[in-house]
Each structure stands twice: as structure tokens, then as C-alpha cells.
Design an enzyme around this catalytic site. Structure first.
Site, short mmCIF file in Angstrom:
data_model
loop_
_atom_site.label_atom_id
_atom_site.label_comp_id
_atom_site.label_asym_id
_atom_site.label_seq_id
_atom_site.Cartn_x
_atom_site.Cartn_y
_atom_site.Cartn_z
N GLU A 183 1.10 -1.24 -0.11
CA GLU A 183 -0.29 -0.32 -0.35
C GLU A 183 1.25 1.19 -0.09
O GLU A 183 1.17 1.33 0.75
CB GLU A 183 -1.32 -0.14 1.39
N CYS B 60 -1.91 9.51 2.72
CA CYS B 60 -1.33 9.24 1.37
C CYS B 60 -2.62 9.11 -0.28
O CYS B 60 -2.50 9.62 -1.04
CB CYS B 60 -0.97 7.55 1.03
#
Length: 527
Positions: free
Chosen positions: A262, A296
Site C-alpha cells: 500500500e 496517502c
């Protein structure tokens, strides 16, 4: 050395979240999980003073304990019990966790609950509610050529999983994948980020207390992480940046271990004149400056025509003041940059912005690790467009049209998220069909990752694999095909050799008989 049965911590004071070489720059990718490569940082004096064999032995023991605790056929009740204990960990220690998040990231309690603790509880509850159904083997019809027979797909736990978490959401990004791994029946080794040292210590203690029978925790920096990656795990789940992800993937490849990565990237937002600019500005400001921009999937920059961006500018300034007041430094709803070094990186970028391109913000208070919510004008090839910003700096980037925005997005690495603010159906279709990204959200940032029924993950440079809800369960499970064919009648006799005469013709006819219907000869789908 502080050590509990399932927890190893580097001796001496915790690794400092402050600058020196104690953390890897996140700018080019996503949150720095652990700065695994020695080139990215050096060990602290406290760790240097430790015999490497002591660290190796402690890490090895933590991994071996987790592996020894694995039970291949773990029943539903035991899995639910572990999820209940994970929920208790959060509910019974809310204030402790909120204080740790405030110490490391300056997170306000409401934001800590919304994005970390409450988020994790929703994830746990959703998994617990559906787990029995997910575990039930799915019956699969068999083709006529295999009859009589029965088949099914059953999900087996993988074994022992390594979860490596970053510093930007240091509770959620431990507990959310942990919930999925436990639901799938695995044991887990957790490696929190040493950059968020306070949270790391709190989680290590709590996980040992509540889940010490199935979870081990390894704290520390490069030596501990390097040793961890020498072990064979059954899955490695890493959240962080592309630089460290390559190290993790290379280490996993030595054991043919599957990985979920991720990562991040420069997630763009497109805004056009068909949308309500005031509402769009409020949503962009919320998504961008949440956690002081250290998210993010935050909008990294805004694309639009010059006319649209000119109209958007005052709305963004208005939204910043609505959310955080005339002086965000005094706001109880605005966070802080995680370390002095990360702040220095951001202010260094802002030093390259001409004064006339500063729309709002830009002020910093190094002693408080504070950087104001900042909006700037930028060219598509400006210094702020080289790497993921990962902070409270929002460039406004002019392009000629939506088509040019798509070309710019497609010319770069595939982002973790893409946001499109428009009411035009044709524009939505343009971005949907001609871009690739981990997620695509229309008219709202961040929300796609909050849905337990949607996969969350990247593509290309922004990551591989996905999780949340059932996607977490399948990520941490092996889908095993099971077929049961009775010995009598022995219908397989038609395919036994020798393949001569009638038997040869029957064997040839057993497969390849079905034909798909073609619309036109050599037709090419428009999709």
C-alpha cells in the site's frame, strides 16, 4: 532491554521521531514506514550499542512464537474472540491512544477518533458481522464432463503474516490489516513505525496484553526490520513508500512470499466550472489538510483551466478559514508535521515558490512542527510537481482542458487516488475510461476508502493488492479448490489411454465443445 513474551523493543530510549538520519524522506512516495534501507538512515547510538546478535535473537523469538501459535483449522468462535479482544483494546484504551497520537502527530481527539480509532472499530465490526458467511465453503457447479462430482472453494489461513505499518496513521494502519489477518485465521507479527515512537510503544504493550497468544510485536528501526525480512512469512503486508517497498518485495521474493504493498503517489484532483466551487473547495480543503496533509490519498494537487482555478482560489481561502479559523496554528482541529526533518523538507519546497504565487499560508513554526495550510500556484513542471508532497501544501496547476488533464495524469505514475469534481457526465466518463488509478472518486476525496465493500489499494507505483472488508479476508486467505468425485461409476474411463477407436473419439469430444457466440467477425469492443 524491555521485553515481554511477545514483544521486542530496541534497548535504551525509543528511536527518535526527529530528523537526523532517523527517518526516510516520504516526499517521493507515501508515508515512510520504517526506512528499511541502511542507505536511507543510520542506527541511533542506543541501537549501535547493542550486540546485533541480541537483536537477532529477540526478533527471531518473536517470529517463532507467532509461527508456533498458528493453528491451521482455527474455528469461527476463536476468530471472533480475537476480533472482540481487538475491539476491547481500542475501546478500553481510547484516551491512551488519543494521547499517543497527539504526542506524535498533534492529532486532535476528534480527528484521532474519526480517522484512526473509530475507523478501526467500524472495520472490525464489519468483518465480525460477515465472517461466518465468508468462511462457509462456496459450492461450485461442475461441468457435465466431470459429472458425477461435487466441488467447492474453501478459504484457508495462510499462516504467519507480517504487517509493517507507517507513521502517518499509526493506529489505523496497524489495526485494520491486523483485523483482516486475524479474521482469516492467521497469526501476525506487527512492526510499527519507529517514527511515531509514542504510538509504537503503546501498541506494543496493548497488543501483548490483549492478543499476546496470536500477535507478536517487534519495535525498532533498521536492524530489527532487516532481521525481520530475513524470515519466511506466509504474507507480507507493507504500507509506506516505493523505495522501501522495493526492499520488502525483494526480501519476500527470496521466499516466494506474496506481498501487499500500500504505497502512494501524486493523487490529482480535477475541478471544472460545472461544479459548485464553494462546496468543492470545502471538500478539497478537508481532504487535503486532514492530518496536516500527511495522508496517502489526500489530493496532492488540483488541475483545472486557468479560469476555473482563478474562481476556485478565493473559495479555497474561505474554506481554510471556515475549517481552521483565521490562525490555524491556534486551531484545535489542525495537526502537526511528524518530525523536524519532514517540516524542513516541506519548507524547502516552499522556498522555491515565488511570493506572487502564494495564495494563502506558507508560514511555519519549527518549534511546534507547524506548517500552515498552504495553497500555491504551480506550473505542471514546477518544483512542487516532482514528488508526492505529503504535507499541507496544495498546488493549483493550470491545464487547457479536461483532455489535457487526462494526458498529464496518464504521463505520470499511476496514482493511489484520483478525484474529479464535475457535474458533466461526459467528463466523468472521460476520466473513468482513459485513466488508471488505485481509486476514482467523483466530487468527494477520501470517502472511497471508508466503504468496507470497496477494495482499497494501488496500481503500479501506487501499490499492489487491496484490502478492507471481505477484500482483507481474501488477501490473507488461500482460496483452495476442492473436488470430490466418486469412484463408481468410473466415468474417467473414456479418457484413459490408449486413445484408439471409439475411446480416442470420446476423449477428443470431452473438451472444447462449447463455443461462444460472436457478434461479428473480428469485432473489437469499444470498451
Amino acid at each position: 532491554m524491555t521485553r515481554t513474551p511477545n514483544t521486542f523493543r530496541a534497548p535504551g530510549p525509543p528511536l527518535p521521531p526527529a530528523g537526523d538520519p532517523a527517518d526516510h524522506e516520504p516526499g517521493a512516495d507515501a508515508a515512510d514506514a520504517d526506512a528499511t534501507t541502511a542507505a536511507a538512515r543510520t542506527s541511533t547510538a542506543a541501537v549501535d550499542a547493542v550486540d546485533p546478535s541480541v537483536i537477532a535473537a529477540a526478533v527471531d523469538a518473536a517470529v517463532h512464537r507467532a509461527r508456533a501459535a498458528f493453528v491451521p483449522d482455527l474455528d469461527l468462535d476463536t476468530r471472533l474472540d480475537r476480533l472482540h479482544r481487538l475491539e476491547d483494546l481500542v475501546r478500553e484504551n481510547r484516551s491512551v491512544l488519543e494521547e499517543a497520537l497527539a504526542a506524535d502527530l498533534g492529532k486532535p481527539p476528534a480527528e484521532a477518533w474519526l480517522t484512526e480509532l473509530g475507523f478501526s472499530l467500524d472495520e472490525i465490526a464489519g468483518i465480525r458481522r460477515e465472517l461466518g458467511r465468508w468462511m462457509t465453503p462456496a459450492r461450485i457447479p461442475v461441468p457435465l464432463s466431470l459429472a458425477p462430482a461435487r466441488s467447492r472453494v474453501e478459504h484457508q489461513p495462510l499462516g504467519t503474516v507480517l504487517v509493517m505499518a507507517p507513521w502517518n496513521y499509526p493506529v489505523q494502519l496497524v489495526l485494520s490489516p491486523l483485523a483482516g489477518a486475524l479474521a482469516a485465521g492467521n497469526t501476525v507479527v506487527v512492526k510499527p513505525s519507529e517514527v511515531s515512537a509514542t504510538v509504537s510503544g503503546v501498541l506494543a504493550e496493548l497488543l501483548e496484553r490483549y492478543l499476546g497468544d496470536c500477535v507478536s510485536v517487534v519495535e525498532g528501526g533498521v536492524p530489527e526490520t532487516t532481521r525481520l525480512l530475513e524470515h519466511r512469512f506466509d504474507h507480507v503486508f507493507y504500507t509506506g513508500n516505493g523505495t522501501v517497498a522495493r526492499v520488502v518485495m525483494a526480501a519476500a521474493a527470496r521466499h516466494l512470499t506474496p506481498v501487499t504493498l500500500e504505497l502512494g503517489g501524486k493523487s490529482p484532483a480535477w475541478v471544472d466550472g460545472s461544479t459548485d466551487l464553494r462546496t468543492a473547495a470545502r471538500r478539497i480543503v478537508w481532504g487535503k489538510f486532514l492530518n496536516a496533509g500527511q495522508t496517502c490519498v489526500a489530493p496532492d494537487h488540483v488541475l483545472g483551466t486557468p479560469e476555473t482555478l482563478a474562481a476556485l482560489e478565493p473559495e479555497l481561502v474561505r474554506a481554510v478559514e471556515e475549517h481552521y479559523g483565521p490562525d490555524p496554528r491556534r486551531s484545535d482541529s489542525y495537526g502537526r508535521i511528524v518530525t523536524d526533518r519532514h517540516l524542513d523538507r516541506l519548507t524547502g519546497l516552499l522556498d522555491q515558490v515565488p511570493a506572487e504565487d502564494m495564495v494563502c499560508g506558507g508560514t511555519a513554526e519549527p518549534g511546534e512542527r507547524y506548517l500552515a495550510p498552504t495553497v500555491v500556484r504551480s506550473a505542471p513542471d514546477g518544483p512542487l510537481m516532482a514528488e508526492e508532497l505529503f504535507g499541507p501544501v496544495l498546488p493549483l496547476v493550470p491545464v487547457a482542458s479536461a483532455e489535457h488533464a487526462v494526458e498529464l495524469i496518464s504521463s505520470r505514475d499511476k496514482p493511489l487516488a484520483l478525484y474529479v469534481f464535475t457535474e458533466e457526465r461526459t467528463v466523468k466518463e472521460l476520466f473513468r475510461r482513459r485513466t488508471s488509478s488505485g481509486g476514482l472518486s467523483f466530487n468527494a476525496p477520501l470517502l472511497h476508502l471508508t466503504s468496507p465493500r470497496l477494495p482499497f489499494g494501488g496500481v503500479g507505483e501506487s501499490g499492489t493488492g487491496a484490502y478492507h472488508g471481505k477484500f482483507s479476508f481474501t488477501t490473507f486467505s488461500h482460496a483452495r479448490a476442492v473436488l470430490d468425485k466418486p469412484l463408481a461409476p468410473d466415468t474417467l474411463r473414456v479418457v484413459y489411454p490408449p486413445y484408439r477407436g471409439l475411446r480416442g473419439r470420446l476423449a477428443a469430444a470431452a473438451v472444447g465443445l462449447r463455443r461462444t457466440r460472436r457478434r461479428t467477425r473480428h469485432a473489437v469492443s469499444e470498451n
